[in-house]
Design a protein around this motif. Structure first.
Motif, short mmCIF file in Angstrom:
data_model
loop_
_atom_site.label_atom_id
_atom_site.label_comp_id
_atom_site.label_asym_id
_atom_site.label_seq_id
_atom_site.Cartn_x
_atom_site.Cartn_y
_atom_site.Cartn_z
N THR A 89 0.85 -1.11 0.12
CA THR A 89 0.04 0.03 0.21
C THR A 89 0.87 1.25 -0.01
OG1 THR A 89 -1.85 -1.11 1.20
CG2 THR A 89 -1.73 1.26 1.13
N ASP A 90 1.03 1.76 -1.14
CA ASP A 90 1.67 3.19 -1.15
C ASP A 90 0.62 4.44 -1.09
OD1 ASP A 90 3.94 1.99 -2.13
OD2 ASP A 90 3.12 1.68 -4.11
N TYR A 91 1.25 5.60 -0.78
CA TYR A 91 0.13 6.70 -0.67
C TYR A 91 0.45 7.75 -1.64
CZ TYR A 91 -1.59 4.58 3.60
OH TYR A 91 -2.11 3.50 4.41
N VAL A 92 -0.54 8.44 -2.22
CA VAL A 92 -0.51 9.59 -3.20
C VAL A 92 -0.88 10.73 -2.09
CG1 VAL A 92 -1.22 10.82 -5.12
CG2 VAL A 92 -0.80 8.50 -5.11
N LYS A 123 1.29 26.54 -1.49
CA LYS A 123 1.15 27.86 -1.60
C LYS A 123 2.11 28.38 -2.82
CE LYS A 123 1.25 32.81 -0.14
NZ LYS A 123 1.40 33.61 0.94
N LEU A 124 3.36 28.81 -2.59
CA LEU A 124 4.03 28.99 -3.95
C LEU A 124 5.14 27.48 -4.11
CD1 LEU A 124 5.55 32.44 -2.89
CD2 LEU A 124 3.88 31.71 -4.61
N THR A 125 5.08 26.80 -3.02
CA THR A 125 5.61 25.64 -3.17
C THR A 125 4.65 24.29 -2.67
OG1 THR A 125 6.75 25.51 -1.00
CG2 THR A 125 8.03 26.27 -2.67
N GLY A 126 4.85 23.30 -3.49
CA GLY A 126 4.00 22.17 -2.91
C GLY A 126 4.12 21.03 -4.12
N THR A 127 3.63 19.85 -3.88
CA THR A 127 4.16 18.88 -4.72
C THR A 127 3.02 17.67 -4.61
OG1 THR A 127 6.39 19.11 -4.29
CG2 THR A 127 5.84 17.23 -5.46
N LEU A 128 2.72 17.19 -5.93
CA LEU A 128 1.73 16.16 -6.04
C LEU A 128 2.91 14.80 -5.99
CD1 LEU A 128 -0.73 14.45 -6.29
CD2 LEU A 128 -0.16 14.52 -8.91
N SER A 129 2.91 14.13 -4.77
CA SER A 129 3.85 13.12 -4.51
C SER A 129 3.28 11.53 -4.40
CB SER A 129 4.87 13.42 -3.61
OG SER A 129 5.53 14.78 -3.78
N TRP A 130 4.19 10.69 -4.67
CA TRP A 130 3.66 9.34 -3.99
C TRP A 130 4.81 8.93 -3.10
CZ3 TRP A 130 5.81 4.27 -5.18
CH2 TRP A 130 6.68 4.16 -5.82
N PHE A 131 4.29 8.23 -1.94
CA PHE A 131 5.08 7.84 -0.94
C PHE A 131 5.24 6.05 -1.01
CE2 PHE A 131 4.29 11.99 0.05
CZ PHE A 131 5.07 12.42 0.75
N GLN A 132 6.55 5.71 -1.40
CA GLN A 132 6.38 4.25 -1.56
C GLN A 132 6.63 3.46 -0.24
OE1 GLN A 132 10.04 3.51 -3.75
NE2 GLN A 132 9.70 1.13 -3.80
N ASN A 133 5.78 2.57 0.14
CA ASN A 133 5.86 1.60 1.17
C ASN A 133 6.99 0.94 1.04
OD1 ASN A 133 5.65 -0.33 3.11
ND2 ASN A 133 3.26 -0.37 2.57
N ASN A 134 8.06 1.12 2.01
CA ASN A 134 9.40 0.41 1.97
C ASN A 134 9.39 -0.89 2.72
OD1 ASN A 134 9.42 0.99 5.06
ND2 ASN A 134 10.92 2.70 4.40
N GLY A 176 7.64 -0.21 7.55
CA GLY A 176 7.06 0.74 8.38
C GLY A 176 7.15 2.31 8.03
N GLY A 177 8.02 2.56 6.88
CA GLY A 177 8.25 3.80 6.61
C GLY A 177 8.07 4.18 4.98
N TYR A 178 8.03 5.13 4.48
CA TYR A 178 7.69 5.80 3.30
C TYR A 178 8.76 6.70 2.59
CZ TYR A 178 3.40 3.91 4.97
OH TYR A 178 2.25 3.01 5.40
N ASN A 179 9.02 6.35 1.40
CA ASN A 179 10.08 6.95 0.48
C ASN A 179 9.16 7.95 -0.46
OD1 ASN A 179 12.14 5.72 1.75
ND2 ASN A 179 12.02 3.97 0.50
#
Length: 519
Positions: free
Chosen positions: A276-279, A285-296, A299-302
């Motif tokens: 299970t990954d997470y988008v 505001k001036l910075t921000g990102t659409l990202s996906w967090f890879q399930n390692n 218990g952590g996410y990259n």
């Protein structure tokens, strides 16, 4: 996406190609000169200065987003708002807001255009803009009250003089279904089921979304405040929530931190490893990102960036039948507003296709992917109405749009319904008639027409809708969030709407939320 129409094995001579390009260039400039000399219905440039201002706007303003037509805002709004836009070109003015000044490090240190050029742009917009915008709001006094739902306000202990429901969610994975509601003022998460109140939990942050994956509940905190603060604010986090058999909640330590004003978390398997990954959509505001967090797997996410620009508002993951991978459909607000299809190319890489574009003044807020005309292809139901961008005037183009898919992901607008400050839409067959109805909420509503916080559009077929307003006396002023699902177990989707309430002259208190149970 493009079609190659050249015959395989045949190449046109280089001289011929250059000649064609030269002729085309001459024709383009000649045609533009004709248009400017003779004018058109939408672009009548009356003076040389205005002509120059328009050309400069096309060159510089359009480099960041769809070129805004002067008719989208009135003269006074352009005059007060354009100085903040000038910061993106390195033009500093004492008229810009304090928040913009706090973010000065994110703008060019030196002007990229001269002051004379900037004044030409200002003059063009002020000269071409209307004195005021037309009013295009629906006539709520002529509408019938919604009778196909039974309104059930929040319990009395959640009726207060100041409250802000930043999140509501019906969890249909369990029986009976559960209802989560978060009050940003008290920073409390409340849990209910059809039998009543179960528990409350204080959270260090403000919950704006939740993800339910397998046995995991991940709560997304936007940070310490809902308002748009300096761009340095990166206090968003992902907080695991557990619920025991008795319905008691407990929050664990955040598993993801340092997010720039995130507004949505979506669970999906991006890389096909059955984890299970997470988008996460960081509106920023001036910075921000659409990202996906890879399930390692430990218990952590990259973190992996998908589109490293601010403004992502809503994301859907849809399995591509040809590739078997989960593609993403994303709505971006702020600047380059539009809906993008991001094709998953495996290994976390995405190919970008913008399917719809909107002017920056629209203030995009939500969209749904649903086959509304029953032709086998998913259409788009879209809303715009965010007025917290420095242009807080009523805009006749705010409301609900339906774009029909031609089967090849080309979309054409077929329906529009005006709703001031429209913030979200839910598309569903609420009454089991076979037609997709639309329920929408308004946040930046017209104070003279408070009924705009909710409208229900009953689909009679062929995109012919009958509007209904909420029953009177609900105690709601501005609705910030909404969700749909079968809460009472009768097989029909219900609606829950969160209230953003501060005491005024008409009511001393209001409910944190209202539940519309389908009859």
């Amino acid at each position: 996406m493009s079609n190659n129409t050249n015959t395989p094995g045949k190449k046109k001579p280089v001289k011929t190609i250059l000649l064609i390009i030269a002729i085309a260039a001459v024709l383009v400039f000649a045609l533009r000169d004709v248009l400017f000399k003779h004018g058109s219905s939408s672009d009548d440039i009356s003076t040389t200065a205005d002509h120059e201002g328009k050309l400069l706007a096309e060159k510089y303003c359009q480099s960041c987003h769809l070129l805004p037509d002067p008719s989208l805002l009135d003269k006074q709004t352009w005059k007060s708002f354009l100085p903040e836009m000038g910061l993106y070109l390195g033009i500093k003015s004492p008229d810009v807001s304090l928040v913009a000044q706090q973010d000065k490090d994110f703008y060019p240190a030196q002007p990229v255009i001269s002051n004379e050029q900037w004044q030409s742009i200002l003059q063009y917009y002020e000269a071409a803009a209307p004195a005021s915008l037309p009013h295009n709001a629906a006539n709520y006094s002529a509408m019938s009250e919604l009778s196909s739902f039974t309104p059930l306000p929040a319990p009395p202990f959640l009726e207060r003089s100041s409250l802000r429901a930043s999140f509501v969610k019906i969890d249909k994975r369990v029986t009976p279904a559960r209802l989560f509601v978060f009050d940003a003022n008290s920073k409390q998460l409340f849990l209910f089921n059809s039998n009543g109140f179960l528990d409350s939990l204080h959270i260090n942050g403000i919950i704006v979304d939740m993800s339910f994956a397998r046995n995991e509940i991940m709560a997304l905190s936007i940070g310490d405040e809902l308002r748009m603060g300096p761009d340095k604010d990166k206090n968003g986090s992902v907080i695991p929530i557990t619920i025991n058999a008795a319905g008691k909640m407990q929050a664990k330590a955040p598993v993801i931190k340092g997010l720039a004003r995130p507004v949505q978390i979506l669970n999906t398997d991006i890389n096909g490893d059955h984890q299970t990954d997470y988008v996460i959509a960081e509106f920023g505001k001036l910075t921000g990102t659409l990202s996906w967090f890879q399930n390692n797997g430990t218990g952590g996410y990259n973190k992996h960036d998908i589109r490293a620009v601010p403004g992502s508002v809503k994301v859907y993951a849809e399995e591509n039948k040809e590739t078997g991978r989960n593609d993403l459909w994303v709505l971006f607000a702020q600047g380059n507003e539009g809906i993008f299809r991001l094709d998953n190319k495996a290994d976390g890489r995405f190919e970008e296709h913008q399917v719809l574009k909107f002017p920056p003044s629209y203030g995009s807020t939500s969209f749904e992917r649903i086959d509304i005309n029953k032709d086998g292809f998913k259409d788009i139901v879209y809303t715009c109405g965010d007025n917290g961008d420095g242009t807080p005037i009523l805009k006749p183009y705010h409301g609900i749009y339906v774009f029909i898919n031609d089967g090849k992901d080309h979309f054409e607008q077929r329906f529009f319904y005006p709703l001031n400050g429209c913030y979200k839409v839910v598309a569903s067959d609420f009454n089991h008639t076979g037609n997709i109805d639309l329920a929408a909420i308004g946040y930046f509503t017209n104070p003279a027409q408070p009924e705009e916080w909710f409208v229900y559009l009953k689909n009679n077929g062929s995109l012919n809708f009958t509007p209904y307003r909420a029953p009177a006396g609900m105690g709601i002023q501005n609705a910030l969030t909404m969700d749909s699902g079968d809460f009472n177990g009768d097989g029909k989707p219900d609606l829950v709407i969160g209230n953003d309430f501060a005491a005024d002259k008409t009511a001393a208190t209001g409910p944190l939320f209202v539940l519309f149970e389908s009859k």
